[in-house]
Design a protein around this motif. Structure first.
Motif, PDB file in Angstrom:
ATOM      1  N   LEU A 157      -8.556  27.802-102.485  1.00  0.00           N
ATOM      2  CA  LEU A 157      -8.458  27.363-101.097  1.00  0.00           C
ATOM      3  C   LEU A 157      -8.254  28.540-100.142  1.00  0.00           C
ATOM      4  O   LEU A 157      -8.747  28.533 -99.012  1.00  0.00           O
ATOM      5  CB  LEU A 157      -7.298  26.374-100.936  1.00  0.00           C
ATOM      6  N   LEU A 158      -7.517  29.555-100.599  1.00  0.00           N
ATOM      7  CA  LEU A 158      -7.186  30.682 -99.730  1.00  0.00           C
ATOM      8  C   LEU A 158      -8.102  31.887 -99.917  1.00  0.00           C
ATOM      9  O   LEU A 158      -7.999  32.866 -99.167  1.00  0.00           O
ATOM     10  CB  LEU A 158      -5.726  31.085 -99.939  1.00  0.00           C
ATOM     11  N   LEU A 159      -9.014  31.815-100.869  1.00  0.00           N
ATOM     12  CA  LEU A 159      -9.955  32.910-101.059  1.00  0.00           C
ATOM     13  C   LEU A 159     -10.810  33.160 -99.806  1.00  0.00           C
ATOM     14  O   LEU A 159     -11.009  34.319 -99.417  1.00  0.00           O
ATOM     15  CB  LEU A 159     -10.835  32.630-102.283  1.00  0.00           C
ATOM     16  N   PRO A 160     -11.300  32.124 -99.127  1.00  0.00           N
ATOM     17  CA  PRO A 160     -12.047  32.383 -97.875  1.00  0.00           C
ATOM     18  C   PRO A 160     -11.187  33.060 -96.802  1.00  0.00           C
ATOM     19  O   PRO A 160     -11.704  33.861 -96.013  1.00  0.00           O
ATOM     20  CB  PRO A 160     -12.483  30.977 -97.429  1.00  0.00           C
ATOM     21  N   THR A 161      -9.900  32.748 -96.770  1.00  0.00           N
ATOM     22  CA  THR A 161      -8.994  33.376 -95.799  1.00  0.00           C
ATOM     23  C   THR A 161      -8.809  34.850 -96.124  1.00  0.00           C
ATOM     24  O   THR A 161      -8.790  35.705 -95.226  1.00  0.00           O
ATOM     25  CB  THR A 161      -7.638  32.660 -95.790  1.00  0.00           C
ATOM     26  N   LEU A 162      -8.678  35.166 -97.386  1.00  0.00           N
ATOM     27  CA  LEU A 162      -8.589  36.560 -97.819  1.00  0.00           C
ATOM     28  C   LEU A 162      -9.884  37.308 -97.470  1.00  0.00           C
ATOM     29  O   LEU A 162      -9.856  38.438 -96.978  1.00  0.00           O
ATOM     30  CB  LEU A 162      -8.324  36.619 -99.322  1.00  0.00           C
ATOM     31  N   THR A 163     -11.006  36.664 -97.715  1.00  0.00           N
ATOM     32  CA  THR A 163     -12.304  37.276 -97.405  1.00  0.00           C
ATOM     33  C   THR A 163     -12.452  37.521 -95.906  1.00  0.00           C
ATOM     34  O   THR A 163     -12.958  38.570 -95.482  1.00  0.00           O
ATOM     35  CB  THR A 163     -13.446  36.373 -97.905  1.00  0.00           C
ATOM     36  N   ALA A 164     -11.998  36.569 -95.101  1.00  0.00           N
ATOM     37  CA  ALA A 164     -12.085  36.714 -93.649  1.00  0.00           C
ATOM     38  C   ALA A 164     -11.249  37.895 -93.162  1.00  0.00           C
ATOM     39  O   ALA A 164     -11.622  38.572 -92.197  1.00  0.00           O
ATOM     40  CB  ALA A 164     -11.632  35.433 -92.965  1.00  0.00           C
ATOM     41  N   ARG A 199      -1.580  25.297 -93.874  1.00  0.00           N
ATOM     42  CA  ARG A 199      -0.645  26.007 -93.001  1.00  0.00           C
ATOM     43  C   ARG A 199      -0.967  27.500 -92.950  1.00  0.00           C
ATOM     44  O   ARG A 199      -0.901  28.113 -91.879  1.00  0.00           O
ATOM     45  CB  ARG A 199       0.789  25.783 -93.473  1.00  0.00           C
ATOM     46  N   VAL A 200      -1.319  28.067 -94.097  1.00  0.00           N
ATOM     47  CA  VAL A 200      -1.701  29.482 -94.124  1.00  0.00           C
ATOM     48  C   VAL A 200      -2.936  29.704 -93.263  1.00  0.00           C
ATOM     49  O   VAL A 200      -2.984  30.632 -92.434  1.00  0.00           O
ATOM     50  CB  VAL A 200      -1.976  29.952 -95.568  1.00  0.00           C
ATOM     51  N   LYS A 201      -3.931  28.856 -93.437  1.00  0.00           N
ATOM     52  CA  LYS A 201      -5.193  29.013 -92.699  1.00  0.00           C
ATOM     53  C   LYS A 201      -4.992  28.898 -91.198  1.00  0.00           C
ATOM     54  O   LYS A 201      -5.608  29.636 -90.415  1.00  0.00           O
ATOM     55  CB  LYS A 201      -6.200  27.960 -93.168  1.00  0.00           C
ATOM     56  N   LYS A 202      -4.143  27.970 -90.791  1.00  0.00           N
ATOM     57  CA  LYS A 202      -3.956  27.712 -89.359  1.00  0.00           C
ATOM     58  C   LYS A 202      -2.832  28.548 -88.746  1.00  0.00           C
ATOM     59  O   LYS A 202      -2.867  28.829 -87.544  1.00  0.00           O
ATOM     60  CB  LYS A 202      -3.645  26.217 -89.142  1.00  0.00           C
ATOM     61  N   GLY A 203      -1.861  28.966 -89.551  1.00  0.00           N
ATOM     62  CA  GLY A 203      -0.675  29.584 -88.991  1.00  0.00           C
ATOM     63  C   GLY A 203      -0.575  31.086 -89.123  1.00  0.00           C
ATOM     64  O   GLY A 203       0.299  31.707 -88.504  1.00  0.00           O
ATOM     65  N   LEU A 204      -1.446  31.704 -89.924  1.00  0.00           N
ATOM     66  CA  LEU A 204      -1.379  33.153 -90.098  1.00  0.00           C
ATOM     67  C   LEU A 204      -2.645  33.811 -89.557  1.00  0.00           C
ATOM     68  O   LEU A 204      -3.752  33.318 -89.805  1.00  0.00           O
ATOM     69  CB  LEU A 204      -1.220  33.504 -91.589  1.00  0.00           C
ATOM     70  N   PRO A 205      -2.509  34.911 -88.842  1.00  0.00           N
ATOM     71  CA  PRO A 205      -3.693  35.585 -88.296  1.00  0.00           C
ATOM     72  C   PRO A 205      -4.530  36.278 -89.356  1.00  0.00           C
ATOM     73  O   PRO A 205      -5.713  36.540 -89.151  1.00  0.00           O
ATOM     74  CB  PRO A 205      -3.092  36.609 -87.331  1.00  0.00           C
ATOM     75  N   ARG A 206      -3.923  36.571 -90.505  1.00  0.00           N
ATOM     76  CA  ARG A 206      -4.623  37.229 -91.604  1.00  0.00           C
ATOM     77  C   ARG A 206      -3.846  36.965 -92.888  1.00  0.00           C
ATOM     78  O   ARG A 206      -2.705  36.523 -92.863  1.00  0.00           O
ATOM     79  CB  ARG A 206      -4.735  38.739 -91.366  1.00  0.00           C
ATOM     80  N   LEU A 207      -4.492  37.221 -94.007  1.00  0.00           N
ATOM     81  CA  LEU A 207      -3.820  37.130 -95.300  1.00  0.00           C
ATOM     82  C   LEU A 207      -4.322  38.289 -96.156  1.00  0.00           C
ATOM     83  O   LEU A 207      -5.504  38.361 -96.489  1.00  0.00           O
ATOM     84  CB  LEU A 207      -4.114  35.797 -96.001  1.00  0.00           C
ATOM     85  N   ASP A 208      -3.418  39.201 -96.476  1.00  0.00           N
ATOM     86  CA  ASP A 208      -3.794  40.398 -97.229  1.00  0.00           C
ATOM     87  C   ASP A 208      -3.509  40.283 -98.718  1.00  0.00           C
ATOM     88  O   ASP A 208      -4.267  40.809 -99.536  1.00  0.00           O
ATOM     89  CB  ASP A 208      -3.045  41.609 -96.669  1.00  0.00           C
ATOM     90  N   VAL A 209      -2.416  39.616 -99.051  1.00  0.00           N
ATOM     91  CA  VAL A 209      -2.021  39.516-100.456  1.00  0.00           C
ATOM     92  C   VAL A 209      -1.506  38.119-100.741  1.00  0.00           C
ATOM     93  O   VAL A 209      -0.630  37.615-100.025  1.00  0.00           O
ATOM     94  CB  VAL A 209      -0.923  40.539-100.819  1.00  0.00           C
TER      95      VAL A 209
END
Length: 347
Positions: free
Chosen positions: A158-165, A113-123
Motif C-alpha cells: 500500500l505504501l510502496l507508491p508513496t515511497l516511489t513518489a 493516514r500516511v498517504k494523506k498526512g505525510l508530505p513524503r515517506l523515506d523509510v
C-alpha cells in the motif's frame, strides 16, 4: 501429498552461519544522517523497533512515526527516546500512530493516514511481528500468518507508491522498504508449499506447530519479496531502483518477542537469549543499516548489514518456482483486502 517442491534443510551450515554471526560479527554502529527524512517504524514501543527508532531520532530524521498497537505504550516509548537523545529537543518530531496488524481495517487506515498526512515517506521499517504460541485464527488466518505475512505485505504494498513518489519528487531521496526477517526461515521444510492452496493449509489447525508456523511466515516474506522485485524489474538496473526493498535479519537479540508465550516457552527463550543473544541495541542496528543500504541490497536478505544467501534451494529452480506460487497466491489475498493493489505498484 506429492513433493513437487522438495526442500532440503542445511542444518549444519545454518547453525554454523548463525553461530559465526552471533559470536564473531557485530553490525556496525549506524552513523548515516537521516536529516530531512520521514521514517515509520512499526512495532516501535519495545525491543528492536524501539531501539531502531531511537537510532533514527539520534540520526536527525525530520519526523519519526512510531506505529504501535497500543498508543499509551507508544507515548511512553516516545518519552524514553526523547529523554535519551540529548542533542535534540524537538519532541514533536516524534508522533505515535495506532497500527494493529491483526486488523486489516487498522492496516488500511494507517496506510491511508500516511498517504494523506505525510508530505513524503523515506523509510518504512516493518518490524512488528508475532510468534503465536497457541492456535488462533484472525480474520480467517492463523495469527502469525495474518500479522507477519498478509498484513505486513499489505502495508508494504500500500505504501510502496508513496515511497516511489518521494523518489520522484525529491532529487536526493533514496526511499527504503525494510522488512524484518529471521534466521528461523532456514528451519522449515515448508511442506505446505506442495498443497494446492498454501494459505488454506496454513489456516488449518491440524499439524500446527508454533515455531514451524513462525519460520514459515518469515520464509513467505522472503519468497514474496524476491518475486516482487523480479516482477518490478529491480534485478535489471539496480542503480535505477526507485525504492530499495530488502529484508534484514537482526540475529538472536534480547527482545520482548516471547512476552505472550507460555511460561515454559518464555523460560526456554530467556535461557537461549542469555546464552547466545546480542543486545537489543546491537540487533536494532541491522534495521537501520537496511534503511540505508545501497541498491545492491534490493530484493536481498541481509545479516549484520551485509547481503547473505538465504539457502541453496532458494537460489535454485525449486526456489524460483516456489516464489512464483507464493507470490501469486499471496497477491490474491492482498487483492481481496485492497482491490487494485497490484496495479498501483506497477504489476
Amino acid at each position: 501429498m506429492s513433493e513437487e517442491f522438495h526442500i532440503e534443510l542445511e542444518l549444519e551450515k545454518t547453525i554454523g552461519t548463525i553461530f559465526y554471526s552471533q559470536f564473531f560479527q557485530t553490525p556496525a554502529y549506524p552513523t548515516q544522517n537521516f536529516a530531512g527524512q520521514i521514517v515509520v517504524v512499526t512495532g516501535s514501543n519495545v525491543g528492536l523497533g524501539l531501539e531502531a527508532a531511537r537510532h533514527f531520532y539520534r540520526l536527525n530524521c525530520a519526523k519519526l512515526i512510531l506505529a504501535v498497537r497500543t498508543v499509551s505504550k507508544g507515548e511512553k516509548a516516545k518519552e524514553d527516546i526523547v529523554q535519551s537523545i540529548k542533542h535534540r529537543s524537538d519532541a514533536d518530531a516524534i508522533e505515535v500512530w495506532p497500527l494493529d496488524l491483526n486488523s486489516t481495517t487498522s492496516t488500511l487506515e494507517f496506510a491511508h493516514r500516511v498517504k494523506k498526512g505525510l508530505p513524503r515517506l523515506d523509510v518504512l521499517v516493518e518490524n512488528a511481528g508475532v510468534g503465536a504460541q497457541r492456535w488462533t485464527l484472525v480474520e480467517g488466518f492463523e495469527q502469525s500468518i495474518q500479522v507477519n505475512v498478509v498484513n505486513t505485505l499489505l502495508l508494504g504494498m500500500l505504501l510502496l507508491p508513496t515511497l516511489t513518489a518521494t523518489k520522484d519528487k525529491y532529487e536526493h531521496a533514496s526511499p527504503h522498504l525494510v522488512i524484518v526477517s529471521s534466521d528461523g526461515l532456514r528451519f522449515t521444510r515448508f511442506k505446505q508449499i506442495n498443497e494446492p492452496d498454501i494459505y488454506q493449509a496454513l489456516n488449518t489447525e491440524k499439524g500446527f506447530n508454533a515455531f514451524e508456523w513462525y519460520c514459515i511466515s518469515k520464509l513467505l516474506e522472503v519468497l514474496f519479496i524476491r518475486e516482487l522485485v523480479k516482477r518490478l524489474g529491480g534485478h535489471k538496473t539496480t542503480s535505477m531502483v526507485p525504492v530499495v526493498i530488502n529484508l534484514v535479519n537482526p540475529g538472536m537479540s534480547h527482545s520482548s518477542f516471547a512476552r505472550e508465550a507460555s511460561l515454559p516457552a518464555r523460560i526456554i527463550d530467556s535461557v537461549m537469549r542469555w546464552m547466545f543473544a546480542r543486545s537489543t541495541e546491537v540487533g536494532s542496528r541491522t534495521l537501520v543499516l537496511g534503511a540505508n543500504a545501497g541498491p545492491t541490497s534490493h530484493g536481498h536478505f541481509m545479516s549484520d548489514g551485509e547481503n547473505q544467501k538465504v539457502a541453496e534451494w532458494v537460489e535454485q529452480d525449486v526456489g524460483e518456482r516456489a516464489q512464483i506460487k507464493v507470490f501469486e497466491q499471496t497477491m490474491k489475498v492482498l487483492e481481496v483486502r485492497s482491490p487494485g493493489i497490484g496495479r498501483a505498484v506497477g504489476l
